[in-house]
Design an enzyme around this catalytic site. Structure first.
Site, PDB file in Angstrom:
ATOM      1  N   CYS A 167      35.407  45.264  45.846  1.00 56.91           N
ATOM      2  CA  CYS A 167      35.177  44.045  46.436  1.00 56.91           C
ATOM      3  C   CYS A 167      36.571  43.175  46.755  1.00 56.91           C
ATOM      4  CB  CYS A 167      34.060  43.246  45.933  1.00 56.91           C
ATOM      5  SG  CYS A 167      32.404  44.144  46.008  1.00 56.91           S
ATOM      6  N   HIS A 216      38.587  38.032  45.483  1.00 52.45           N
ATOM      7  CA  HIS A 216      37.382  39.063  45.687  1.00 52.45           C
ATOM      8  C   HIS A 216      36.669  38.542  46.967  1.00 52.45           C
ATOM      9  CE1 HIS A 216      33.219  39.793  44.619  1.00 52.45           C
ATOM     10  NE2 HIS A 216      33.557  40.883  43.773  1.00 52.45           N
ATOM     11  N   GLN A 220      36.304  36.600  36.294  1.00 47.95           N
ATOM     12  CA  GLN A 220      36.824  37.314  35.305  1.00 47.95           C
ATOM     13  C   GLN A 220      37.844  36.566  34.170  1.00 47.95           C
ATOM     14  OE1 GLN A 220      36.192  40.551  35.464  1.00 47.95           O
ATOM     15  NE2 GLN A 220      35.312  40.718  37.277  1.00 47.95           N
ATOM     16  N   LYS A 243      29.080  38.975  33.637  1.00 46.30           N
ATOM     17  CA  LYS A 243      30.471  39.465  33.482  1.00 46.30           C
ATOM     18  C   LYS A 243      30.884  38.909  32.028  1.00 46.30           C
ATOM     19  CE  LYS A 243      31.586  39.945  37.902  1.00 46.30           C
ATOM     20  NZ  LYS A 243      31.535  41.264  38.590  1.00 46.30           N
ATOM     21  N   ASP A 268      37.875  30.607  41.173  1.00 46.08           N
ATOM     22  CA  ASP A 268      36.954  31.503  40.765  1.00 46.08           C
ATOM     23  C   ASP A 268      37.213  32.245  39.519  1.00 46.08           C
ATOM     24  OD1 ASP A 268      35.769  34.003  40.415  1.00 46.08           O
ATOM     25  OD2 ASP A 268      36.435  35.020  42.357  1.00 46.08           O
TER      26      ASP A 268
END
Ligand code: PLP
Length: 416
Positions: free
Chosen positions: A374, A133, A213, A236, A210
């Protein structure tokens, strides 16, 4: 007592019971019941999260940490309890290792500037992957501009899977920092993060994961992953916007200089100099998003009540169903076909621009995302400027996938 949201088999969710917790799912869009398939951009919130924040504002709204009065102490306890719940959720060894931030983006910028910047010099390298991302690309590019270091990018194959062996081979002595996404928001790929962390640790290279998600979709255990930093966003994972977290071991946080200066992050201030507070306060300058922290704690409680194994199992079944249903549509191509995937399906359709797909099916009450998500480099790698993207959450059903398919077929007819 059995949780009413867990399916009796223990391998999924009672989705009807889950849906009843989400007030927004009662609404109509253009005369149709809403089908929300944009959870990767931002999830909907259950009433448990909305009520926890409402309760704070109605009953004990006050600033935290330094107040001696009852409301301030209640707010402080609720905020710190949320931190403890977040720590347990990711199996962090201690609540003090969880820094509340505005979200994944701020967490990564914090690590780039506070941890990595003092360690980088010209000739050093930062290694990321081709499916990141922008939040896990741009902070490292800025860092490279500031330090003279170079950004290196590990390749992905045409299924959208990381080429792990190549990435490991790229972990040379010059590499001082690695950033890797746990689950790609554009392709749905689940990366072998534990393996990457293991290889990096053998070479003494710190790894930031990261997890934006991942935390909504699967159990996350930062100790089992073996990472050095783990970042995620409240919105999220069915919590509020404007709040998220960074996890790092206490000794790492202790050794890092502050990111921003201000109230709360100090111990003693004088014009001659300032001493800093202990982590996590050292990285939480200014009044935090108190209601957001409390809401994130409620989101964690909610997900834990469902069981993250059940969440993952339920979404995996729906992903299979959705993949099969979409693949049957003539002229539809799925972009990102990794063997390990979480609930994201990017696709294109012959003769229709993704933005038109999104706009048309909105008229059938179906919400999806279109564009580069993104993650421009990942999408461009497939020779595309944009895709349409369906992303799944705990409230989605097979009937909703059927509605999506009908809407897509209607869209295709308009352009035939
Ligand atoms: N990383 C991934 C994989 C994401 O999907 C997102 C948001 O879409 C982010 C980072 C940025 O999250 P936020 O905007 O909440 O900081």
């Amino acid at each position: 007592m059995a949780d009413p949201h867990r399916a009796s088999s223990g391998t999924g969710l009672d989705v009807d019971a889950v849906r009843a917790d989400f007030p927004v799912l009662e609404r109509q869009v253009h005369g149709h019941p809403l089908v929300y398939l944009d959870t990767a951009a931002s999830a909907q919130r259950p009433r448990q999260v909305i009520e926890a924040m409402d309760d704070y504002y109605r009953r004990y709204n006050a600033n935290i940490h330094r107040g001696v009065h009852t409301l301030s102490q209640e707010a402080t306890e609720a905020f710190e309890q949320a931190r403890r719940r977040v720590a347990e959720f990711i199996n962090a060894p201690a609540a003090g290792e969880v820094v509340f931030t505005r979200g994944t983006t701020e967490s990564i910028n914090l690590v780039a500037q506070s941890f990595a910047r003092p360690r980088l010099a010209p000739g050093d390298e930062v290694l990321i992957t081709h499916m990141e991302h922008h939040s896990n690309i741009v902070p490292w590019q800025i860092l490279c501009e500031q330090t003279g270091a170079e950004l290196q990018v590990a390749p992905i194959n045409d299924r959208g899977e990381l080429e792990v062996d190549t990435m490991v081979a790229m972990m040379t002595e010059q590499v001082r920092m690695i950033g890797i996404v746990h689950v790609s928001n554009a392709l749905g790929t689940v990366n072998p993060v534990a393996k990457v962390c293991h290889e990096a640790r053998q070479r003494g290279i710190p790894v930031l994961v990261d997890g934006a998600q991942a935390t909504p979709h699967m159990p996350v255990d930062v100790q089992a992953l073996g990472c050095d930093f783990y970042c995620f966003s409240g919105h999220k994972m069915y919590g509020p916007t404007g709040i998220g977290a960074l996890w790092a071991p206490l000794e790492t946080l202790v050794a890092m200089p502050p990111y921003q200066g201000g109230g709360e992050m100090i111990s003693v201030v004088s014009f001659e100099g300032t001493t800093y507070n202990e982590p996590p306060a050292k990285f939480e300058a200014g009044t935090p998003h108190i209601a957001g922290g409390i809401g994130l704690g409620a989101a964690v409680d909610y997900l834990e009540s469902l069981g993250m194994d059940n969440v993952a199992a339920s979404e995996a079944q729906l992903l299979d169903y959705a993949t099969e249903s979409l693949s049957a549509i003539e002229g539809l191509r799925i972009v990102g076909t990794a063997r390990a995937k979480a609930g994201v399906i990017s696709f294109t359709m012959d003769g229709i621009h993704p933005n038109d797909i999104g706009t048309i099916i909105d008229h059938y009450g179906v919400a999806i995302r279109t564009g580069h998500h993104c993650a421009m480099p990942a999408i461009r790698l497939f020779g595309l400027p944009a895709t349409a993207r369906v992303s799944l959450g705990i409230y989605n059903t097979r009937q909703e996938i059927d509605r999506l398919v009908e809407a897509l077929i209607s869209a295709a007819r308009l352009f035939a």
